[in-house]
Scaffold this motif. Structure first.
Motif, PDB file in Angstrom:
ATOM      1  N   TRP A 131       0.796  -1.261   0.098  1.00 47.99           N
ATOM      2  CA  TRP A 131       0.042  -0.140   0.012  1.00 47.99           C
ATOM      3  C   TRP A 131       0.944   1.141  -0.097  1.00 47.99           C
ATOM      4  CZ3 TRP A 131      -5.248   0.173   3.428  1.00 47.99           C
ATOM      5  CH2 TRP A 131      -5.886   1.005   3.130  1.00 47.99           C
ATOM      6  N   CYS A 132       1.862   1.391   0.659  1.00 51.56           N
ATOM      7  CA  CYS A 132       2.894   2.456   0.718  1.00 51.56           C
ATOM      8  C   CYS A 132       3.295   2.729  -0.504  1.00 51.56           C
ATOM      9  CB  CYS A 132       3.856   2.148   2.034  1.00 51.56           C
ATOM     10  SG  CYS A 132       3.198   2.400   3.751  1.00 51.56           S
ATOM     11  N   ARG A 133       3.841   1.623  -1.241  1.00 48.15           N
ATOM     12  CA  ARG A 133       4.527   1.640  -2.370  1.00 48.15           C
ATOM     13  C   ARG A 133       3.747   2.305  -3.479  1.00 48.15           C
ATOM     14  NH1 ARG A 133       9.680  -0.580  -3.694  1.00 48.15           N
ATOM     15  NH2 ARG A 133      10.791  -0.580  -1.725  1.00 48.15           N
ATOM     16  N   ILE A 134       2.535   1.808  -3.655  1.00 43.58           N
ATOM     17  CA  ILE A 134       1.346   2.421  -4.671  1.00 43.58           C
ATOM     18  C   ILE A 134       0.955   3.866  -4.218  1.00 43.58           C
ATOM     19  CG2 ILE A 134      -0.941   2.098  -5.043  1.00 43.58           C
ATOM     20  CD1 ILE A 134      -0.781  -0.897  -4.527  1.00 43.58           C
ATOM     21  N   LYS A 135       0.831   4.165  -2.899  1.00 42.38           N
ATOM     22  CA  LYS A 135       0.506   5.720  -2.615  1.00 42.38           C
ATOM     23  C   LYS A 135       1.682   6.640  -2.491  1.00 42.38           C
ATOM     24  CE  LYS A 135      -4.022   5.031  -2.036  1.00 42.38           C
ATOM     25  NZ  LYS A 135      -4.800   5.773  -2.831  1.00 42.38           N
ATOM     26  N   GLY A 136       3.035   6.032  -2.504  1.00 43.81           N
ATOM     27  CA  GLY A 136       4.070   6.825  -2.223  1.00 43.81           C
ATOM     28  C   GLY A 136       4.320   7.238  -0.934  1.00 43.81           C
ATOM     29  N   TRP A 137       3.492   6.629   0.248  1.00 46.83           N
ATOM     30  CA  TRP A 137       4.039   7.026   1.548  1.00 46.83           C
ATOM     31  C   TRP A 137       5.205   6.400   2.155  1.00 46.83           C
ATOM     32  CZ3 TRP A 137      -1.438   4.817   2.837  1.00 46.83           C
ATOM     33  CH2 TRP A 137      -2.648   5.526   2.315  1.00 46.83           C
ATOM     34  N   GLY A 138       6.015   7.186   2.933  1.00 41.63           N
ATOM     35  CA  GLY A 138       6.854   6.743   3.951  1.00 41.63           C
ATOM     36  C   GLY A 138       8.328   6.640   3.025  1.00 41.63           C
TER      37      GLY A 138
END
Length: 424
Positions: free
Chosen positions: A191-198
């Protein structure tokens, strides 16, 4: 009688009467209206329900979790987990799951895990650009590990209610807990990879060596507690006392963050939390006594086995019923009332009692993160300072992941039983 008691309970629930009080009042009404038993039966059964040595582990594990939080142990676990897995994109989200897993291996309480870990990691995740709803939902879902990975208060309750070996249940909870943790980690990472978070999660973290040294005594705690149980040195109750003594020693002597002036507040919070659980156990046991007099467990078991003759259909029905039950009724009360009935039916259907205990606890734990009465849900919202509505979208994803893990746990019994078969 049974129908009248259930009706009274549902009416009281609808009026927002506390669970323990509602069960107690309905049971007392049933006793006076439908039996010729004397009133002395009420205090007698309340006392008998609590006069069980394994139940003493509950307040001690709650106290150990509170001492860890105040004594700096939970913060050191966060720092160590972040040093290990926080260097990649989405590392803080993964750190949340890993820390909850480690904290759960000591405290045994999902609510304590939500407050202790969430107080440190939710603000950190928001500061690094994660949406507050995602951070709170992930913490609430990860804290569910507190009732699956041993030591676990619901597993203790199940063991007491069904006369099942608590060490066997603790062993059975290890791999299911790790499976759920792995599912949440993979979901959060993708999810973080898809959304660009973190993308900045690696900034400001210390080295693995330095954080390991600071967290050494915290990491040693589950080794001492669980090692004593499985090494045959201590019972779970004795291990809970050792956990309290160890947390006091580490907090006061080693870390020097736990002050004597803080102990009265910690003890008070523990007494309140423990009293709520014990009150529920006592009133639920009174209800169980009345139901047993009416042979309700045997009749229910016979009906369930007759209606759902195949193990697969039986397990599907049990999962659906327990999931809905967990959404509306507190976990401890559900276990004390339902476990003897459903375990009898599961045994007749050829399902291992220990395996069924894990299925039951994971299902009811889902109720802690689902509306309308999910305690973890509201605890995480309180820590994050956000509304439950902000958490719902990410929460639905994490609930779906846990349900998928539950399906694997349900239909692959070896996940729950292999450790017990190997070590016992």
């Amino acid at each position: 009688m049974t129908g009248s008691i259930v009706t009274i309970m549902l009416i009281l629930f609808a009026l927002s009467v506390p669970v323990a009080v509602a069960i107690g009042l309905a049971s007392i009404a049933g006793l006076f209206a439908f039996t010729a038993l004397p009133a002395i039966v009420i205090p007698q059964q309340l006392f008998v329900a609590l006069d069980k040595f394994p139940l003493a582990a509950i307040p001690f594990f709650i106290l150990a979790g509170s001492l860890m939080e105040v004594g700096g142990i939970s913060r050191r676990l966060v720092e160590f987990a972040r040093a290990c897995v926080g260097g990649v994109q989405g590392g803080l989200a993964v750190t949340t799951v890993v820390t909850c897993m480690m904290f759960a291996a000591i405290s045994g309480s999902s609510v304590a895990t939500t407050f202790a870990v969430g107080a440190v990691l939710i603000p950190a995740m928001v500061r690094f650009g994660y949406p507050v709803g995602f951070a709170a939902a992930l913490t609430a879902a990860s804290a569910e590990l507190g009732v699956v990975i041993p030591p676990s208060i619901p597993l203790i309750l199940y063991g007491v209610a069904t006369q099942t070996s608590i060490p066997d249940l603790f062993l059975a909870g290890v791999l299911p807990g790790l499976l759920i943790a792995a599912g949440l980690i993979m979901t959060a990472f993708v999810w973080c990879r898809i959304k660009g978070w973190g993308k900045r999660d690696g900034e400001g973290r210390d080295s693995k060596r330095s954080t390991f040294m600071r967290a050494f005594f915290a990491l040693l705690m589950p080794v001492i507690v669980l090692g004593g149980i499985y090494g045959g040195v201590t019972t779970p109750t004795e291990a809970s006392v050792i956990a309290v003594v160890y947390a006091l020693f580490v907090g006061i002597v080693v870390h020097r963050e736990l002050k004597l002036s803080q102990l009265p507040h910690v003890f008070q919070r523990t007494v309140v939390s423990s009293t709520v659980i014990m009150f529920i156990i006592a009133t639920a046991s009174l209800l169980g006594y009345l139901l047993n007099r009416e042979s309700v467990p045997d009749q229910a078991a016979e009906w369930l086995v007759t209606t759902f003759q195949e193990p697969v259909s039986f397990l599907l029905a049990m999962n659906a019923m327990l999931f809905v039950t967990g959404m509306f009724i507190e976990t401890g009360a559900s276990i004390i009332v339902l476990a003897p009935i459903l375990t009898e039916a599961a045994t007749r259907a050829g399902i291992d009692q220990v395996h069924f205990g894990i299925i039951m606890v994971v299902n009811l734990a889902l109720g802690m993160i689902t509306p309308p009465f999910g305690v973890n849900l509201f605890a995480a919202a309180q820590v994050a300072g956000c509304s439950v509505l902000e958490m719902l979208r990410p929460l639905l994803v994490f609930v779906a992941v846990i349900i998928a893990c539950l399906a694997v746990i349900t239909f692959v019994p070896s996940i729950s039983l292999v450790l017990g078969q190997f070590l016992m």
